[in-house]
Enzyme design. Sequence first.
Site, PDB file in Angstrom:
ATOM      1  CB  SER A 170      -6.062  -1.538 -16.408  1.00 49.03           C
ATOM      2  OG  SER A 170      -5.438  -3.025 -16.626  1.00 49.03           O
ATOM      3  CB  SER A 171      -8.319   0.382 -12.411  1.00 49.19           C
ATOM      4  OG  SER A 171      -9.055  -0.799 -12.997  1.00 49.19           O
ATOM      5  CE1 TYR A 215      -5.071  -7.723 -15.972  1.00 45.91           C
ATOM      6  CE2 TYR A 215      -3.619  -5.706 -15.320  1.00 45.91           C
ATOM      7  CZ  TYR A 215      -4.842  -6.241 -15.891  1.00 45.91           C
ATOM      8  OH  TYR A 215      -5.875  -5.555 -15.796  1.00 45.91           O
ATOM      9  CE  LYS A 244      -6.374  -7.624 -13.156  1.00 44.88           C
ATOM     10  NZ  LYS A 244      -7.512  -7.750 -13.754  1.00 44.88           N
ATOM     11  CB  SER A 301      -8.650  -9.103 -17.745  1.00 39.14           C
ATOM     12  OG  SER A 301      -8.519  -8.635 -16.370  1.00 39.14           O
ATOM     13  N   GLY A 321     -11.257 -11.505 -13.695  1.00 39.64           N
ATOM     14  CA  GLY A 321     -10.809  -9.917 -14.041  1.00 39.64           C
ATOM     15  C   GLY A 321     -12.141  -9.111 -14.703  1.00 39.64           C
ATOM     16  CG  ASP A 376     -15.167  -5.373 -12.752  1.00 41.24           C
ATOM     17  OD1 ASP A 376     -14.361  -6.407 -12.442  1.00 41.24           O
ATOM     18  OD2 ASP A 376     -15.122  -4.304 -12.265  1.00 41.24           O
ATOM     19  CD  GLU A 377     -18.063  -5.901 -17.643  1.00 44.32           C
ATOM     20  OE1 GLU A 377     -16.958  -6.711 -17.045  1.00 44.32           O
ATOM     21  OE2 GLU A 377     -17.902  -4.841 -17.901  1.00 44.32           O
TER      22      GLU A 377
END
Length: 298
Positions: A46-47, A136, A164, A166, A189, A191-192
Amino acid sequence: VEKFQGILPAFYACYEDNGEVSVERTKALVRYFIEAGVQGLYVNGSSGECIYLSVEDRKQILEAVMAEAKGKLRIIAHVACNNTKDSVELAKHAESLGVDAIAAIPPIYFRLPSYSIAEYWNTISAAAPNTDFIIYNIPQLAGVSLSKELFMEMKKNPRVIGVKNSSMPVQDIQNYKAWGGEDFVVFNGPDEQFIGGRTMGACGGIGGTYGAMPELFLKMNALLKENRMEEARKIQFAVNEIITLLCSGHGNMYAMIKEVLKLRKGLVVGSVRSPLSPLTEADLEIAKKTAKVIDETV
Ligand code: NAY
């Protein structure tokens, strides 16, 4: 599991000023990550703006990454293209370059039944018969979540070694670990909630904001290994304020991160591809502030 522990930043697409993929800037970004001391990279996810890149772009990026990273970083190549044919081509290409694993989201737009998604993933995996496969799961963007039924179907494929994850419920990580067994790999996934995911059983993380502040994610991971939860939580809270800043511009978050990389490390990797919006003048001020906050936190 050993093989895939630690911090694996989601790699960013690097462009020339004219918006074409830049091989040199891609290599420079890989060198930055090697110097930062991360364990691996998640390429063309995605990034990495994968849905706005052509098959050729994606091959070119992965080739440039492997030229710098082979033997130094674990490389997971995201190969899903929303149609089976192109995904198969990318899976074969990734295997030919010797990546450590390939990964794929489910097909987006049409809501497909589980058996179609399983067939799609298994076809991609069969195209790279000597390479591990990572599912994913990103329901908020893909529109499908990895159900127990689909998970169990995929578990029959011996190349499927991990997820993975998210999705936002950290409990999903617990479930995938329980259903997958001891050696099954689950990456955090969001990050927060990195420390949340790790606490619930993720062996490491793959994240889109790691690149802006790899030092902080590496630190959190090291503290967790030593059971120093209070200190890890402090960093997580600081990271979350930084993520809020990264998301507070008019331009896309990845454009903001790329600007922060320029300010913090002098790395020039271009902006983002349309339809993602580049930064405005006002956003540049946010980027400066964010870079300063990160520097003060590390
Ligand atoms: C990828 O495939 O590039 C990622 O791993 C990105 C995962 C990111 N999730 C989304 C929805 O973009 O890292 C997260 C995300 O950027 C971060 O939590 C900030 O919201």
